[in-house]
Design an enzyme around this catalytic site. Structure first.
Site, mmCIF file in Angstrom:
data_model
loop_
_atom_site.group_PDB
_atom_site.id
_atom_site.type_symbol
_atom_site.label_atom_id
_atom_site.label_comp_id
_atom_site.label_asym_id
_atom_site.label_seq_id
_atom_site.Cartn_x
_atom_site.Cartn_y
_atom_site.Cartn_z
ATOM 1 N N SER A 100 0.850 -1.176 0.000
ATOM 2 C CA SER A 100 0.000 0.000 0.000
ATOM 3 C C SER A 100 0.900 1.245 0.000
ATOM 4 C CB SER A 100 -0.849 -0.065 1.247
ATOM 5 O OG SER A 100 -1.930 0.773 1.100
ATOM 6 N N LYS A 136 -2.693 10.053 -8.413
ATOM 7 C CA LYS A 136 -3.103 8.813 -7.738
ATOM 8 C C LYS A 136 -4.488 8.471 -8.263
ATOM 9 C CE LYS A 136 -3.199 6.567 -3.246
ATOM 10 N NZ LYS A 136 -4.480 5.875 -3.352
ATOM 11 N N GLU A 195 -3.651 0.617 -12.447
ATOM 12 C CA GLU A 195 -4.990 0.866 -11.935
ATOM 13 C C GLU A 195 -5.983 0.787 -13.094
ATOM 14 O OE1 GLU A 195 -4.705 1.457 -8.708
ATOM 15 O OE2 GLU A 195 -6.530 2.465 -8.023
HETATM 16 S S1 IVH Z 1 2.411 3.148 -6.594
HETATM 17 C C1 IVH Z 1 4.541 0.228 -4.139
HETATM 18 N N1 IVH Z 1 1.250 4.946 -8.076
HETATM 19 O O1 IVH Z 1 -2.938 3.389 -4.728
HETATM 20 C C2 IVH Z 1 3.703 1.368 -4.464
HETATM 21 N N2 IVH Z 1 -0.117 3.564 -6.709
HETATM 22 O O2 IVH Z 1 -2.774 3.260 -1.804
HETATM 23 C C3 IVH Z 1 2.590 0.915 -5.249
HETATM 24 N N3 IVH Z 1 -2.510 3.966 -6.967
HETATM 25 O O3 IVH Z 1 -2.628 -0.067 -4.464
HETATM 26 C C4 IVH Z 1 1.679 1.914 -5.644
HETATM 27 N N4 IVH Z 1 -2.342 5.584 -8.454
HETATM 28 O O4 IVH Z 1 -3.587 0.790 -6.649
HETATM 29 C C5 IVH Z 1 1.077 3.962 -7.171
HETATM 30 N N5 IVH Z 1 0.355 6.552 -9.469
HETATM 31 C C6 IVH Z 1 0.186 5.577 -8.587
HETATM 32 C C7 IVH Z 1 -1.086 5.192 -8.135
HETATM 33 C C8 IVH Z 1 -1.198 4.172 -7.191
HETATM 34 C C9 IVH Z 1 -3.172 4.830 -7.735
HETATM 35 C C10 IVH Z 1 -3.143 3.007 -6.047
HETATM 36 C C11 IVH Z 1 -2.569 1.619 -6.173
HETATM 37 C C12 IVH Z 1 -2.193 1.203 -4.769
HETATM 38 C C13 IVH Z 1 -2.889 2.231 -3.939
HETATM 39 C C14 IVH Z 1 -2.081 2.471 -2.689
#
Ligand code: IVH
Length: 702
Positions: A100, A136, A195
């Protein structure tokens, strides 16, 4: 990912395959060609052939595969949808845990994060660390595994260690390449993270469809996306309109099992590579920030951009760009220490449901509206929230006096997520849906397939008021200057009871009204007289017949001489028209079977309103060799060479479709003088062809 040479080669090949027979020897080239067109359509957002032409090529491919099943390639576009419906439930392990993100909310949090990184990586506090800042995305997480350049597995996040196997669903999504040339980068096995999201416009459309079908509507694009990923049937998953964006390379090894991550230098290079390989990557201009203060500026920019972004975003994600530093910083069980989410201001709040009021629409549908204790939510004060229909109230078990959790996601209108049962005192009242119209007291009706209760009284005053407001609006008869406030005023004076009265107004009396005068009365008269000559399709669309919109009105108007013809039309006649379905047909038949409605039309005709087919109603044939076939177009700014209407008609004659907003669906934007935000948006998209008026005319006239 495709060079200019390749674009031209694919273009030539398309023409040749469209016009000539294609045989088994051409199979590989045909698969590559269709992959190219999928990429142009779904990733690059600038298709070079029409949907129809794509279908022709697709069918040719299918035919070859049917005759030669042994040659079918796993990455053939025909292999995207599988009818195999129940293989999705098993769990599969992720190659590395799907962690997460830790959260931050302000500049202080970010500074603390930056200091922590300096410490973990043993970097002098005075030295700057570069970060990558990206949106995000608020959807459903997805992991994709490619081996030897082929997509072999897809999974949801699940418990982080193992997720649900959704390979079939992922294969059905056009934004997930079935194959990608990782081998060109020396990678033979790779796991990507991303995503699945739904475009806001698609989300609204799907919800409208669901509401009309009486299905539960999605609370927000995130729920629609996560649910969509896990559908049992891959075809259903595809229909949800999901798009997958990739933002992380979680694992990459070469054919010896050697870690390839460090050869890739940094996150920005990886994102670039993924884009080159044909993946959807979040649109992002200038994403690398040189230090944490610049990171903060980026987060503020994203927060401002939030409402305009095509997909729901709930924050920004900040990642240490350098992979060596990422490795040094490491991870906890829960999240990587080298990344952090910057969360935008909360869009949820709790408030009290004080009362329910009812509104009536132009087709008689009764909509319950919750009156809540005013509460500030993501920049607006919310005091009224639509409850959609009786079923919605029942499903959520909402009661008057309840504390409710409300949400406003992006440009989505406020929505009641749930009532907080644990806070009930026992004094809450069950909501009893009325059985009679709250405005005219006639009994309400509801057919089984529909979600809404309806008032069927053609004389219902409030309903007629809504109809008149729609009738005079831009979307219907387009009576210039005749807005809602006029309708309300004239109705209150007893001058407007139904839409026919619009054409029987006493302009002397209007000119004597306070704030009017002779000039505005004259202008109004001119606008109304002009509307009397409107084409028949506008009139049909302006009658507020349930389900009868602009498109079907046009189709029907092409096939009749006068509106009155419809009195005798049968179901067969309607459904014989391509794209006219039985539901709308039944509503039109029903409307024309009511004597009050026929009298209404007769009255309108007697006041001089056109009810006959005009030139503008007749089907237009698209010119031979139409240069804009399959393209979408939009005109903005003030045009000097022609009126907007002329420009649009010309575009239609040449095979284009006029659309009203700049989005990834737009192909061409024609700009007149003083073009504003639309032009800016199109430039920012980078996928829209931008033409001056003269260039447009040149294009059309060859
Ligand atoms: S990086 C190891 N980048 O947010 C790090 N996550 O709260 C992995 N998410 O499960 C995540 N946009 O599904 C990353 N630009 C982005 C993101 C992103 C959405 C989601 C992802 C993750 C969740 C974590």
């Amino acid at each position: 990912m495709y060079t200019q040479q390749k674009h031209s080669a694919f273009f030539e090949l398309s023409k040749s395959y469209l016009n000539n027979a294609v045989g088994v020897d051409d199979y590989d080239k045909l698969v590559d060609l269709l992959q190219y067109h999928e990429w142009k359509y779904y990733i690059d957002n600038s298709p070079v052939i029409s949907d129809k032409e794509y279908d022709v090529l697709y069918k040719k491919l299918q035919a070859i595969e049917e005759d030669n099943p042994s040659i079918v390639r796993a990455d053939s576009p025909t292999q995207r949808v599988s009818s195999d419906v129940d293989k999705n439930a098993e769990l599969i392990d992720h190659l590395t845990p799907m962690l997460s993100l830790d959260n931050s909310y302000n500049l202080e949090d970010l500074i603390e994060f930056d200091q922590q990184i300096h410490k973990l990586c043993q970097i002098d506090p005075a030295e700057k660390i570069a970060y990558y800042v990206e949106p995000k995305l608020d959807g459903g997480s997805i992991a994709l595994v490619y081996e030897n350049d082929q997509l072999v597995r897809a999974a949801t996040r699940g418990n982080g260690v193992a997720g649900e196997n959704i390979t079939l669903n992922a294969r059905s999504l056009s934004s997930v390449p079935l194959s990608a040339k990782f081998s060109e980068y020396g990678i033979s096995s790779v796991e990507l993270r991303g995503e699945a999201v739904i475009h806001k416009e698609v989300f609204h459309k799907k919800n409208k469809e669901r509401e009309a079908l009486g299905l539960e509507i999605f609370a927000n694009p995130r729920n629609a996306a996560t649910g969509g990923l896990r559908m049992k049937d891959a075809n259903e998953s595809r229909k949800r309109g999901l798009e997958v964006f990739i933002f992380q390379l979680a694992y990459a090894v070469d054919d010896q099992g050697q870690d390839m991550m460090e050869t890739l230098e940094g996150h920005n290079k990886v994102i670039e590579m993924l884009g080159q390989l044909g993946f959807n990557i979040p649109a992002n201009s200038n994403p690398v920030a040189r230090d944490i203060h610049e990171v903060y500026e980026h987060t503020q920019r994203w927060e401002k951009e939030r409402e305009n972004y095509y997909y729901e975003i709930d924050g920004a994600v900040i990642k240490v760009n350098d992979f060596i530093l990422q490795k040094k910083a490491g991870s906890t069980q829960h999240h990587p220490r080298w990344a952090i989410a910057y969360k935008f201001k909360a869009k949820q709040a709790t408030t009290t449901l004080n009362d329910v009021e009812y509104q009536i629409g132009k087709t008689g549908a009764i909509t319950p509206v919750a009156k809540v204790e005013p509460v500030h939510l993501a920049g607006v004060t919310v005091s009224s929230i639509s409850l959609h229909n009786e079923e919605f109230i029942k499903q959520k078990d909402l009661r008057i006096g309840d504390k409710v959790l409300i949400e406003r996601a992006g440009d989505v209108i406020p929505y009641i997520v749930k009532s907080m049962e644990e806070l009930r005192t026992g004094k809450e009242e069950v909501i009893v849906f009325p059985t009679q119209c709250p405005f005219c007291s006639s009994e309400l009706h509801k057919s089984e397939e529909q979600a809404a209760w309806r008032c069927e009284n053609t004389q219902c005053k409030e309903q007629n008021l809504q109809r008149i407001i729609y009738h005079v609006s831009k979307a219907a008869m387009d009576i210039d200057g005749f807005g809602k406030s006029y309708v309300e005023k004239f109705s209150a004076l007893g001058w407007l009871s139904d839409i026919s009265d619009v054409y029987n107004l006493d302009y002397e009396k209007i000119s004597a009204l306070e704030g009017f005068g002779q000039k505005s009365a004259d202008n109004l008269q001119k606008a109304i007289d002009k509307a009397k000559k409107n084409p028949l399709h506008r009139l049909l669309n302006s009658l507020s017949i349930h389900h009868l919109g602009k498109k079907v009105s046009k189709l029907i108007a092409q096939n009749i001489n006068s509106a009155m013809d419809l009195k005798d039309w049968t179901m067969e006649q309607f459904v014989d028209i391509k794209d006219v379905g039985p539901v709308v047909a039944e509503n039109v038949i029903q409307w024309f079977s009511i004597p009050d409605n026929i009298e209404l039309l007769e009255r309108m005709a007697s006041y001089g309103v056109n009810i006959s087919q005009t030139e503008a109603d007749k089907p237009r044939s698209i010119k031979e060799g139409a240069v804009l076939l399959g393209k979408t177009i939009l005109f903005t700014g003030s045009l000097q060479e022609m009126t907007r209407k002329q420009a649009q008609t010309m575009a239609e004659d040449n095979g284009a479709k006029n659309i009203s907003a700049v989005s990834s669906n737009l192909d061409i934007l024609v700009v007149g003088e003083k073009a504003g935000s639309k032009l800016k948006k199109a430039v920012a998209l980078g996928t829209v062809q931008i033409l001056t008026e003269l260039e447009y005319l040149e294009l059309i006239n060859g």
